[in-house]
Design a protein around this motif. Structure first.
Motif, PDB file in Angstrom:
ATOM      1  N   HIS A   1      12.646   0.603  -3.255  1.00  0.00           N
ATOM      2  CA  HIS A   1      12.785  -0.152  -2.004  1.00  0.00           C
ATOM      3  C   HIS A   1      12.399  -1.617  -2.225  1.00  0.00           C
ATOM      4  CE1 HIS A   1      13.711   2.845   1.133  1.00  0.00           C
ATOM      5  NE2 HIS A   1      12.956   3.689   0.446  1.00  0.00           N
ATOM      6  N   TYR A   2      11.333  -1.842  -2.994  1.00  0.00           N
ATOM      7  CA  TYR A   2      10.904  -3.204  -3.319  1.00  0.00           C
ATOM      8  C   TYR A   2      12.013  -3.944  -4.065  1.00  0.00           C
ATOM      9  CZ  TYR A   2       8.591  -6.784  -6.180  1.00  0.00           C
ATOM     10  OH  TYR A   2       8.266  -7.944  -6.836  1.00  0.00           O
TER      11      TYR A   2
ATOM     12  N   ALA B   1       9.267   4.027  -3.540  1.00  0.00           N
ATOM     13  CA  ALA B   1       8.849   2.809  -2.848  1.00  0.00           C
ATOM     14  C   ALA B   1       9.157   1.575  -3.699  1.00  0.00           C
ATOM     15  CB  ALA B   1       7.359   2.869  -2.519  1.00  0.00           C
ATOM     16  N   TYR B   2       9.015   1.707  -5.019  1.00  0.00           N
ATOM     17  CA  TYR B   2       9.308   0.577  -5.904  1.00  0.00           C
ATOM     18  C   TYR B   2      10.804   0.256  -5.893  1.00  0.00           C
ATOM     19  CZ  TYR B   2       8.213  -2.711  -9.644  1.00  0.00           C
ATOM     20  OH  TYR B   2       8.020  -3.857 -10.384  1.00  0.00           O
TER      21      TYR B   2
ATOM     22  N   CYS C   1       8.172   2.854   6.755  1.00  0.00           N
ATOM     23  CA  CYS C   1       8.264   3.843   5.667  1.00  0.00           C
ATOM     24  C   CYS C   1       7.045   4.766   5.582  1.00  0.00           C
ATOM     25  CB  CYS C   1       8.446   3.143   4.330  1.00  0.00           C
ATOM     26  SG  CYS C   1      10.046   2.329   4.156  1.00  0.00           S
TER      27      CYS C   1
ATOM     28  N   ALA D   1       3.472   7.042  -2.383  1.00  0.00           N
ATOM     29  CA  ALA D   1       3.357   5.672  -1.880  1.00  0.00           C
ATOM     30  C   ALA D   1       2.342   5.623  -0.742  1.00  0.00           C
ATOM     31  CB  ALA D   1       4.715   5.184  -1.391  1.00  0.00           C
TER      32      ALA D   1
ATOM     33  N   HIS E   1       3.840   0.763   9.186  1.00  0.00           N
ATOM     34  CA  HIS E   1       5.088   0.414   8.496  1.00  0.00           C
ATOM     35  C   HIS E   1       6.129   1.507   8.718  1.00  0.00           C
ATOM     36  CE1 HIS E   1       7.923  -0.504   5.258  1.00  0.00           C
ATOM     37  NE2 HIS E   1       7.443  -1.742   5.346  1.00  0.00           N
TER      38      HIS E   1
ATOM     39  N   TYR F   1       1.641   3.292   2.328  1.00  0.00           N
ATOM     40  CA  TYR F   1       2.058   2.209   3.211  1.00  0.00           C
ATOM     41  C   TYR F   1       1.032   2.007   4.320  1.00  0.00           C
ATOM     42  CZ  TYR F   1       6.835   1.923   1.369  1.00  0.00           C
ATOM     43  OH  TYR F   1       7.930   1.715   0.571  1.00  0.00           O
TER      44      TYR F   1
ATOM     45  N   HIS G   1       6.399  -2.985  -0.099  1.00  0.00           N
ATOM     46  CA  HIS G   1       6.885  -1.808  -0.837  1.00  0.00           C
ATOM     47  C   HIS G   1       6.230  -1.744  -2.221  1.00  0.00           C
ATOM     48  CE1 HIS G   1       9.914  -0.883   2.163  1.00  0.00           C
ATOM     49  NE2 HIS G   1      10.375  -2.123   2.080  1.00  0.00           N
TER      50      HIS G   1
ATOM     51  N   ALA H   1       3.735   1.118  -3.693  1.00  0.00           N
ATOM     52  CA  ALA H   1       4.227   1.868  -4.847  1.00  0.00           C
ATOM     53  C   ALA H   1       3.293   1.877  -6.045  1.00  0.00           C
ATOM     54  CB  ALA H   1       5.570   1.281  -5.290  1.00  0.00           C
TER      55      ALA H   1
END
Length: 144
Positions: free
Chosen positions: A58-59, A55-56, A45, A37, A43, A39, A121, A125
Motif C-alpha cells: 500500500h505504501y 501494508a508495505y 486500513c 500491520a 485509519h 495502523y 502505511h 508495515a
C-alpha cells in the motif's frame, strides 16, 4: 529488546540535510516487515488485518507517484535470503537501492503532502529498517 528503526530521528535527518543537496544520491533500503500491520485505530486500513508486507505494498502504491514525479527510480531490488556476515537475527524481507536525481529531490518527496499521507502505511508495515544514503560513483575495477 531490539531497537527498532522505522523513521529517521531528528539528529540523523539534520545530518542528512547538512550534506550537499545538489548531487545525485542512492539510498540503500533494508526492510523487515511486521507479521501484522499496526495502523492508528482511526485509519481506514486498521480493520483490514493486513500483514506488514501487504501494508508495505500500500505504501509503494500510494507513494509511487510522488517518487516518480521527483525523478526517483529503483535501480536494484532483491529478496534477501541469508545474512552471511552480520548478526544472525538481522533478517530482512526486502532490499533495494533507490536513486534520486538530487538529495533535494528526496527532501521534496518526504515533505510532499501525498507522501506524508502514504508514509502511514510504511510505519504500519515496518518492524525495523535501514536507510543508508550513498554517493554514486563511477564503476571501477575492484571494490573500493
Amino acid at each position: 529488546m531490539t531497537h527498532t528503526h522505522i523513521d529517521p530521528d531528528r539528529a540523523a535527518f539534520d545530518a542528512f540535510k547538512s550534506l550537499p543537496r545538489d548531487t545525485p544520491i542512492e539510498m540503500l533500503n533494508l526492510v523487515r516487515f511486521r507479521d501484522a500491520a499496526v495502523y492508528p485505530a482511526d485509519h481506514a486500513c486498521a480493520a483490514e488485518q493486513l500483514t506488514g508486507a501487504e501494508a508495505y505494498r500500500h505504501y509503494g502504491k500510494a507513494s509511487g507517484p510522488v517518487f516518480a514525479r521527483i525523478g526517483g527510480t529503483v535501480v536494484w531490488s532483491g529478496d534477501p535470503a541469508l545474512v552471511l556476515i552480520g548478526p544472525a537475527d538481522e533478517v530482512w524481507h526486502t532490499a533495494f537501492v533507490a536513486r534520486y536525481p538530487t538529495a533535494a529531490a528526496f527532501l521534496e518527496m518526504v515533505t510532499d503532502d501525498a507522501y506524508r499521507a502514504a508514509v502511514v502505511h510504511r510505519q504500519a508495515a515496518v518492524a525495523t529498517s535501514r536507510l543508508i544514503r550513498c554517493a554514486p560513483r563511477e564503476r571501477r575495477d575492484g571494490f573500493a
